[in-house]
Design a protein around this motif. Structure first.
Motif, mmCIF file in Angstrom:
data_model
loop_
_atom_site.group_PDB
_atom_site.id
_atom_site.type_symbol
_atom_site.label_atom_id
_atom_site.label_comp_id
_atom_site.label_asym_id
_atom_site.label_seq_id
_atom_site.Cartn_x
_atom_site.Cartn_y
_atom_site.Cartn_z
ATOM 1 N N ALA A 57 9.663 68.372 -10.457
ATOM 2 C CA ALA A 57 9.859 69.300 -11.778
ATOM 3 C C ALA A 57 11.189 69.904 -11.720
ATOM 4 O O ALA A 57 11.710 70.522 -12.648
ATOM 5 N N GLY A 58 11.831 69.803 -10.298
ATOM 6 C CA GLY A 58 13.112 70.201 -10.098
ATOM 7 C C GLY A 58 13.094 71.628 -9.283
ATOM 8 O O GLY A 58 14.277 72.100 -9.214
ATOM 9 N N ALA B 35 6.321 72.504 -14.702
ATOM 10 C CA ALA B 35 7.290 71.745 -15.083
ATOM 11 C C ALA B 35 7.806 71.825 -16.455
ATOM 12 O O ALA B 35 9.160 71.896 -16.687
ATOM 13 N N ASP B 36 7.019 72.361 -17.393
ATOM 14 C CA ASP B 36 7.358 72.841 -18.642
ATOM 15 C C ASP B 36 8.323 74.028 -18.463
ATOM 16 O O ASP B 36 9.201 74.246 -19.148
ATOM 17 N N MET C 35 10.066 74.956 -16.096
ATOM 18 C CA MET C 35 11.478 74.695 -15.550
ATOM 19 C C MET C 35 12.605 74.311 -16.603
ATOM 20 O O MET C 35 13.446 74.372 -16.674
ATOM 21 N N GLU C 36 11.690 73.410 -17.583
ATOM 22 C CA GLU C 36 12.932 73.015 -18.703
ATOM 23 C C GLU C 36 13.364 74.206 -19.414
ATOM 24 O O GLU C 36 14.719 74.158 -19.826
ATOM 25 N N ARG C 37 12.434 75.039 -19.809
ATOM 26 C CA ARG C 37 12.839 76.039 -20.437
ATOM 27 C C ARG C 37 13.983 77.025 -19.799
ATOM 28 O O ARG C 37 14.902 77.636 -20.328
ATOM 29 N N ARG D 33 15.966 76.130 -17.910
ATOM 30 C CA ARG D 33 17.426 75.519 -17.760
ATOM 31 C C ARG D 33 17.989 75.826 -19.037
ATOM 32 O O ARG D 33 19.364 76.017 -18.918
ATOM 33 N N ILE D 34 17.296 75.916 -19.979
ATOM 34 C CA ILE D 34 18.119 76.512 -21.366
ATOM 35 C C ILE D 34 18.546 77.726 -21.289
ATOM 36 O O ILE D 34 19.656 78.086 -21.687
ATOM 37 N N ALA E 95 15.923 79.071 -26.985
ATOM 38 C CA ALA E 95 15.063 78.426 -26.009
ATOM 39 C C ALA E 95 13.586 79.024 -25.776
ATOM 40 O O ALA E 95 12.735 78.294 -25.846
ATOM 41 N N GLN F 74 11.761 76.997 -28.651
ATOM 42 C CA GLN F 74 11.493 75.553 -28.500
ATOM 43 C C GLN F 74 10.240 75.282 -28.219
ATOM 44 O O GLN F 74 9.267 75.908 -27.480
#
Lengths: 335, 335, 335, 335
Positions: free
Chosen positions: A121-122, A320-321, A323-325, A327-328, B332, B335
């Protein structure tokens, strides 16, 4: 530099006696007379002066230290950000890092599975508790040395550097291959432990105590630095207040405030601060938005069976979800 | 619904006496016997039961209310978000709004200039203080009625709806053309004022008291709703804690927590919470990142001459820069 | 008198600009240069200076007011104790008084019976709630005007002066024959109410707010005095902290501290502070031991049927026992 | 015993799944159905259940432990008071003792002079700091082993038993002849230290942490008892709150509350709590009045030259005066 205010009614003789004593301590004294009070500005090395002793004198109204008591952690003396580097991961000075993993290490399967998932997931660093500080002597106290061994297995399997908590300097040998040593909130003012860690060159992740001011927090970092170890990461993890809807009150304003006072990197632990999984994602987002250099998040492959603190663990897919947010939001901050 | 735990040593007779009394209050009583204690589950309308009286009885170990004491503000009874609409601006339910303006209204030129600048930067609502609650009777107490008149001039000039604070229901007539009436932190439990505002149909911006729990905060909103006014915006503005580096401790976890408990919109005031201009942008960013429906920010055309609270006012160009970054964070979140 | 510390790096021009502005405000400015900072001592009437505005300037490290912002309540300006006299009873300046009675007035029989019993035990003043501030709009709000009428009946029957709480200045007429008007903790900063009470000549019993500092407490007393009413009794009734074993944390050190800062009498309310009958006697003893000028204690003839706050009410026989022990402690204090 | 409240909307299947899991942990489960919620009463040994994990489940509204998590310190399991006896002095169970002496041990002359004077005034135990926990690494850290040696000289000269603080179990050998070992507030949750002290048979004076609840305080005492050492004295020394007029807020209600929950003796340290000499006598009086089993007071022969914490030290003659007044208050309590 220190300011001492003398009470109305102080005699000339009393004032001269005090000034004489202060000059004997090596200080310059500047006097300003007001209508009801007199102010003494004390210039020089005031760190040896006992503020409370001074404040206890009958003729003294109040005492205030003007210069910060911390030196090496102070941004005034090192304007550029400290960057901590561990296993190829950088934290601070524009480098953002996520530490993730379970509250407690339980089994080899568990820790390796979580490590692989958070890496995917980063996350850049694996966290996991081996020695666990528990309010009750009857609660599970962690796998201790065996827990560290399992973390090292997970490190081998994934390449992620690891961070885990120490509670007693006598066990320092067990931490030889640990990448970052964590000092928990309850030990923030365990000065003997801090001094021992100051003699190592390991990066130290120092958590803020439940009821400690930011100045006390920085003084504890100063204990470590004063022994020679410059590698410190500060971690805000909530303070104790009157409200009980979350476990502690996450004090995010501490992030820009610590950045202003110190050059050390500052991360946030929303899992321990809130104690509730559903508050972890929004508060991790907020931590990034106000400039944190990293977040530390509990992730567990099966929250129902976590041995401790399970309440605050995300499942890997939620992580994981998140982590994506993150990053934004991070992009918005870096702009 | 309420739980009462009886102490070890409670006799059968004492227990029956209490249960008899509880049933007379119209409650059903479920009994669970443990080794050292007995639990009574009280089912029915427990709102009339005095928890503290019950807790004071010799045989009672503890009492706990299980169901929330608030009704109309409760998300359990209205799952969908309340959306407040004022002068074409919506707040809540996915609608995000920024309120900006000076701490105090001073002159017509000042308020119109600020209003035009914050509108140009994207603010949707103009804020400004006319009646000012001040700790000292000797401090400037605001322009009062004249201040409201000036705000209405600024509204005419820019089209922005206005929000300003009320301190005394006797002056309600002066607020006839005000779009949102603010109740300050010190009046959060001025119940007579809340009831009077509940009889109007004006949107009310209710600020959290310095030392009030989220449940007390929602009970104060309930005071307004119980009189018929459904238009309430909740505002987190910092709580009082032991640390002093910022004026108050901004409790951002309150944002997701209030959203969970209530359907009302939640905004954040980072200016009053932190008391320092330099902390306002990062904390406004964090507020948006954790899901606030709006932020309230002090903006002043000349901070050096502000009559009060100037310390927390951004200049218009700083505010415009902040607005751009808030929009990115908001994306963000959406989203 | 005020102290302003300038940051390292402040230019000569910036400093001169600031000093020019300060002198325009009518202040003398004394300068002390240190190694890293410069201190400005501001002498004169600093009460008009906005500390937070000053603190917000880029070149300012910190601002501290040295002289107290309160005047008329300040012991510096009136060294001798204020003595409040009401219906032949004195409070302050060596005079000790006990106020006792039920939380809420319920019926004529109840209030007269309690009044007679507390009088017999030695109480000098009758307390009883007519207007009740309640967190929930659905809770019993007191008998209001009818409650005051019943208190006056009890006064007639026993000769005890009465004290009861006001929540709204619009009802001031109803308090015409009340001896002492109480302002509750939630209204400690309801400044409009304080100002209206300042225009009367009734003794005011002012309770400390749950999260208010002693300086804020004294500033609220100053609001009353600044309008002309000199008859104020201060009441410590617990502050809000992180622990929950008692309702609030009784802050008894406030008693000697308030006595030091102000000439006003200071009493203590252990009933509301602790919320538990069993803690009332020891804490009343402690209040007397540290020098309180009185205590306010809830007494109820039948705790099981009290309509509100019954948990903290002693029975008359417990109260009589407490009174005897208080007299012994009081003797130790007077020695 | 534990109570778990299930949310409205929990399905029958979910509930059965949870109950199955709870029964597997060896618990009995009693079910009470309400209109909007269901209550589960969990009977049996719930100490192994992770409350926070349970609370994190989607179907769980709240979890509450009903029985106290502490066992050996609990008055339920030992109704009679514990009496600590050291060098012929008893503390607890009706025995009252005063500990007095300087903050830091400085020289042999100093400590012997103070010891003789406090003994003459009636103190039963000599206190003095050898190892000093200090916020700053640059402050005086105490004479350490040499300080203990000097205390032992004073013990020899006066016959007074001695109490002094330990910060690190590695130095336990140095405490072989110390009569009572003190654990400071910052180490109240240094669990490894507590466990080591639990293996000795020395009386331990355990100070409450600055932000610790009474339950946490008792759990720390439980850590010591669980290792076999029954000799513990609890010490209230102030908690951290928002007000700053005294160093900490002395929480005297803790005295009757701790006596209710535990059989261990409870003493109070007004010197560290208030940080100001002038508040020490009234607060020592108050401590005795609410039932403390002892007080710990700083006394110094020359406050101006104390190396640390001098602000809170009485002079011997002030101490002697205080001792006389304490005896009178104590008589009122014993009545």
């Amino acid at each position: 530099m220190m300011i001492t205010v003398l009470k109305k009614g102080t005699t000339q003789g009393q004032m001269e006696h005090l000034i004489h004593w202060l000059k004997n301590q090596g200080l310059d004294v500047h006097i300003s007379h007001g209508e009801n009070m007199t102010i003494l500005g004390l210039i020089g090395n005031t760190s040896k002066i006992d503020m409370e002793l001074l404040g206890s004198l009958d003729i003294v109204e109040s005492v205030k230290r003007v210069s910060d008591p911390f030196k090496q952690v102070n941004r005034q003396f090192q304007p550029e950000d400290t960057v901590i580097e561990v296993g190829g991961v950088k934290i601070g000075g524009g480098h953002f890092a996520v530490m993730a993993g379970p509250c407690s290490v339980e089994t080899e399967e568990q820790i390796i599975e979580v490590a692989m998932k958070v890496k995917a997931a980063g996350a850049q660093i694996l966290r996991g508790g081996a020695f666990k500080p528990r309010t009750s002597p009857y609660d599970f106290q962690g796998l201790k040395g065996e827990g560290i061994r399992l973390l090292l297995e997970a490190k081998k399997a994934t390449g992620l550097p690891i961070v885990t908590e120490i509670m007693n300097a006598n066990f320092l040998d067990l931490f030889a291959d640990v990448d970052i040593i964590q000092v928990g909130a309850r030990n923030m003012q365990n000065f003997d432990l801090l001094k021992e860690l100051g003699k190592t060159d390991k990066p130290i992740l120092l958590k803020r105590g439940l009821a400690n001011t930011l100045k006390e927090f920085l003084m504890s970092a100063e204990y470590i630095m004063s022994e020679g170890n410059q590698n410190i990461i500060l971690c805000e993890r909530g303070i104790r207040t009157f409200d009980t809807y979350s476990r502690n009150t996450l004090d995010l304003t501490a992030v820009p405030a610590l950045h202003e006072m110190s050059h050390l990197p500052v991360i946030v632990d929303p899992s321990h601060a809130t104690g509730k999984v559903r508050f972890v994602p929004p508060m991790a987002m907020a931590a990034v938005a106000c400039g944190a250099d990293g977040v530390m998040v509990e992730v567990h492959n099966d929250p129902m069976h976590a041995l401790c603190d399970g309440a605050q663990s995300l499942r890997p897919e939620q992580f994981a979800d998140l982590m994506e947010r993150l990053r934004i939001v991070r992009r918005a901050v870096e702009q």
